[in-house]
Scaffold this motif. Structure first.
Motif, PDB file in Angstrom:
ATOM      1  N   PRO A  13      -2.894   3.279  -8.529  1.00  0.00           N
ATOM      2  CA  PRO A  13      -4.206   3.278  -7.859  1.00  0.00           C
ATOM      3  C   PRO A  13      -4.835   1.895  -7.752  1.00  0.00           C
ATOM      4  O   PRO A  13      -5.488   1.587  -6.760  1.00  0.00           O
ATOM      5  CB  PRO A  13      -5.043   4.223  -8.723  1.00  0.00           C
ATOM      6  N   TRP A  14      -4.695   1.091  -8.792  1.00  0.00           N
ATOM      7  CA  TRP A  14      -5.316  -0.245  -8.733  1.00  0.00           C
ATOM      8  C   TRP A  14      -4.636  -1.107  -7.668  1.00  0.00           C
ATOM      9  O   TRP A  14      -5.296  -1.822  -6.891  1.00  0.00           O
ATOM     10  CB  TRP A  14      -5.220  -0.928 -10.105  1.00  0.00           C
ATOM     11  N   VAL A  15      -3.326  -1.028  -7.630  1.00  0.00           N
ATOM     12  CA  VAL A  15      -2.593  -1.794  -6.613  1.00  0.00           C
ATOM     13  C   VAL A  15      -2.901  -1.254  -5.222  1.00  0.00           C
ATOM     14  O   VAL A  15      -3.073  -2.005  -4.264  1.00  0.00           O
ATOM     15  CB  VAL A  15      -1.074  -1.740  -6.888  1.00  0.00           C
ATOM     16  N   ALA A  16      -2.992   0.078  -5.118  1.00  0.00           N
ATOM     17  CA  ALA A  16      -3.306   0.683  -3.824  1.00  0.00           C
ATOM     18  C   ALA A  16      -4.698   0.273  -3.354  1.00  0.00           C
ATOM     19  O   ALA A  16      -4.927   0.014  -2.156  1.00  0.00           O
ATOM     20  CB  ALA A  16      -3.198   2.204  -3.920  1.00  0.00           C
ATOM     21  N   ILE A  55     -15.581  -0.970 -10.158  1.00  0.00           N
ATOM     22  CA  ILE A  55     -16.984  -0.601 -10.384  1.00  0.00           C
ATOM     23  C   ILE A  55     -17.149   0.918 -10.310  1.00  0.00           C
ATOM     24  O   ILE A  55     -17.858   1.517 -11.157  1.00  0.00           O
ATOM     25  CB  ILE A  55     -17.883  -1.295  -9.342  1.00  0.00           C
ATOM     26  N   THR A  56     -16.533   1.547  -9.341  1.00  0.00           N
ATOM     27  CA  THR A  56     -16.686   2.998  -9.202  1.00  0.00           C
ATOM     28  C   THR A  56     -16.110   3.720 -10.427  1.00  0.00           C
ATOM     29  O   THR A  56     -16.687   4.700 -10.915  1.00  0.00           O
ATOM     30  CB  THR A  56     -15.987   3.513  -7.937  1.00  0.00           C
ATOM     31  N   HIS A  57     -14.982   3.248 -10.929  1.00  0.00           N
ATOM     32  CA  HIS A  57     -14.401   3.887 -12.118  1.00  0.00           C
ATOM     33  C   HIS A  57     -15.208   3.579 -13.353  1.00  0.00           C
ATOM     34  O   HIS A  57     -15.300   4.415 -14.271  1.00  0.00           O
ATOM     35  CB  HIS A  57     -12.939   3.418 -12.292  1.00  0.00           C
ATOM     36  N   LEU A  58     -15.824   2.396 -13.416  1.00  0.00           N
ATOM     37  CA  LEU A  58     -16.628   2.036 -14.575  1.00  0.00           C
ATOM     38  C   LEU A  58     -17.829   2.960 -14.678  1.00  0.00           C
ATOM     39  O   LEU A  58     -18.137   3.503 -15.751  1.00  0.00           O
ATOM     40  CB  LEU A  58     -17.068   0.583 -14.479  1.00  0.00           C
ATOM     41  N   LEU A 117       0.833  -1.207   0.000  1.00  0.00           N
ATOM     42  CA  LEU A 117       0.000   0.000   0.000  1.00  0.00           C
ATOM     43  C   LEU A 117       0.864   1.251   0.000  1.00  0.00           C
ATOM     44  O   LEU A 117       0.609   2.210  -0.749  1.00  0.00           O
ATOM     45  CB  LEU A 117      -0.934  -0.018   1.213  1.00  0.00           C
ATOM     46  N   ILE A 118       1.875   1.241   0.853  1.00  0.00           N
ATOM     47  CA  ILE A 118       2.756   2.416   0.932  1.00  0.00           C
ATOM     48  C   ILE A 118       3.464   2.646  -0.403  1.00  0.00           C
ATOM     49  O   ILE A 118       3.511   3.771  -0.933  1.00  0.00           O
ATOM     50  CB  ILE A 118       3.768   2.239   2.072  1.00  0.00           C
ATOM     51  N   VAL A 119       4.010   1.578  -0.951  1.00  0.00           N
ATOM     52  CA  VAL A 119       4.719   1.705  -2.224  1.00  0.00           C
ATOM     53  C   VAL A 119       3.775   2.152  -3.334  1.00  0.00           C
ATOM     54  O   VAL A 119       4.097   3.002  -4.174  1.00  0.00           O
ATOM     55  CB  VAL A 119       5.403   0.374  -2.582  1.00  0.00           C
ATOM     56  N   ALA A 120       2.542   1.583  -3.366  1.00  0.00           N
ATOM     57  CA  ALA A 120       1.577   1.936  -4.407  1.00  0.00           C
ATOM     58  C   ALA A 120       1.172   3.400  -4.319  1.00  0.00           C
ATOM     59  O   ALA A 120       1.003   4.075  -5.343  1.00  0.00           O
ATOM     60  CB  ALA A 120       0.345   1.039  -4.292  1.00  0.00           C
ATOM     61  N   ARG A 121       1.018   3.905  -3.072  1.00  0.00           N
ATOM     62  CA  ARG A 121       0.683   5.320  -2.923  1.00  0.00           C
ATOM     63  C   ARG A 121       1.826   6.208  -3.420  1.00  0.00           C
ATOM     64  O   ARG A 121       1.601   7.234  -4.070  1.00  0.00           O
ATOM     65  CB  ARG A 121       0.390   5.620  -1.454  1.00  0.00           C
TER      66      ARG A 121
END
Length: 422
Positions: free
Chosen positions: A37-40, A417-420, A28-32
């Motif tokens: 965003p998908w990994v986070a 779903i939210t992005h879709l 999470l830290i690395v993804a941020r």
């Protein structure tokens, strides 16, 4: 003490679940930082799922982080209710009378016992075990303190027995349906056979001559003057006495309505009534009993009898070819053969076993349920938690692992779903 192997496996699963939690936090830290965003989204949801399941698993056994959060440390806080529910569950689901009897009936224990006892080695094994129990019992009873206690208890029980009532009941049973008349017939028959033995007649004749010689010497000497032998006279008198008695015995034996039989009935009936209802007569019987039991010779006789029995048992059990063990093995084999070939005997034994189970099951199940409840209640909270956690904790750690992975996948799905829809 918990099983060390299970404790080691539990520790490994805890380490694995915690390592996965640390890993998703790092992801999470690395993804941020990298703007993934998908990994986070996956790592954030996985972290939340891992923490939630960690809290749920820990709350079963103790307070998370030692904080007294409500509705945590569920097992130790509800130990009493857990003990009662566990006892009721085992009692009602495993030890109900109908289920136990059904299992006994399906098992057909008599048939299995018959097959098992027909094997010579099994019959010998049973005889050896019974012989060992017998030998240990003899050793136990050989303790002077136990022997004194046993003899004292025996005397006390015998002293408390109402001999008058007991003898009256026995005589009542013996006289029911005129059973005592059959005993009288047997006694008359034995007496007639005894009187007809040559030695008995000679004994009577000799006794008559001896008594006559001592009491009436002049009469005996006068018999010699008239040419009569005292011995011959004694034989004739003895023969006459025996013939007369035998005639009376024959009359009594052949006539069911003979007055002597009626007199015998009256005597027996009178004594039965006295034994059962005459306080003074029963007191005299009880006094005789007490004097007999208090006599030193009775105690000496019982001790000597026990010593002889103990010595004989000890000598026999010490032999490789013990007579007692041989007889026990033979009896066991015979029982096995009977059970194998006699369906009625098998059915009878199975019925007895079922009746025993039916009579004992309610008491046993209640006692066992109470024992389980009291045992669990008496456990130390830490011991209870450790035992249950070691038993099921490894599986609970899989919940943490699944929560981490499933939480991450759900977070990823929600992000998609939210992005879709956006």
């Amino acid at each position: 003490m918990a099983n060390p192997e299970k404790m080691l496996k539990l520790a490994r699963m805890k380490t694995l679940a915690t390592s996965l939690l640390v890993a998703v936090v790092v992801i999470l830290i690395v993804a941020r930082m990298q703007g993934w965003p998908w990994v986070a989204a996956f790592a954030e949801a996985a972290m939340i799922g891992a923490l939630a399941d960690w809290f749920a698993v820990v709350a079963l056994f103790r307070h998370p982080l030692g904080l007294p959060i409500p509705h945590t440390a569920i097992l130790p806080r509800n130990k009493a209710r857990l003990a009662d529910n566990l006892a009721v569950f085992i009692r009602d689901k495993f030890l109900d009378t109908a289920s136990l009897v059904a299992r006994m009936r399906a098992a057909n224990l008599a048939a299995r016992l018959g097959i098992w006892l027909q094997e010579p080695k099994n019959a010998t094994l049973l005889a050896d075990r019974l012989g060992l129990i017998l030998a240990q019992s003899v050793d136990f009873m050989d303790d002077p303190r136990v022997r004194r206690l046993f003899l004292h208890a025996l005397r006390r029980r015998a002293g408390a027995m109402d001999m008058g009532d007991s003898v009256g009941r026995i005589l009542d049973a013996l006289t029911e349906h005129s059973r005592h008349q059959a005993l009288l017939d047997e006694a008359l028959n034995k007496l007639a056979h005894w009187l007809n033995e040559p030695g008995v007649k000679q004994g009577f004749a000799g006794m008559i001559v001896d008594v006559a010689g001592k009491e009436y010497p002049k009469v005996v000497s006068m018999l010699g003057l008239v040419g009569i032998s005292p011995t011959e006279l004694g034989d004739k008198v003895a023969t006459g006495i025996v013939a007369g008695v035998n005639g009376l015995l024959d009359e009594i034996a052949s006539d069911p309505a003979h007055p002597r039989r009626a007199a015998f009935d009256e005597v027996i009936a009178r004594y039965i009534q006295r034994f059962k209802h005459d306080p003074s007569f029963r007191d005299r019987v009880d006094q005789v009993k007490r004097e007999f039991l208090a006599h030193p010779a009775v105690g000496t006789y019982l001790r000597e009898l026990w010593d002889e029995l103990r010595d004989w048992l000890g000598r026999d059990m010490a032999k490789p070819d013990s007579h007692i063990r041989r007889r026990l093995a033979s009896a066991a084999s015979a029982l096995g053969a009977s059970l194998a070939t006699n369906p009625a005997l098998r059915d009878s034994l199975n019925e007895r076993i079922e009746h025993i189970v039916e009579s004992l099951a309610p008491e046993v199940r209640d006692s066992l349920g109470g024992h389980i409840a009291s045992t669990v209640r008496a456990w130390n909270d830490e011991d209870l938690v450790r035992e249950i956690e070691v038993s099921v904790g490894r599986d609970l750690q899989f919940i943490r692992l699944n929560g981490t992975v499933v939480g991450g996948l759900i977070g990823l799905a929600l992000y998609a779903i939210t992005h879709l829809f956006a």
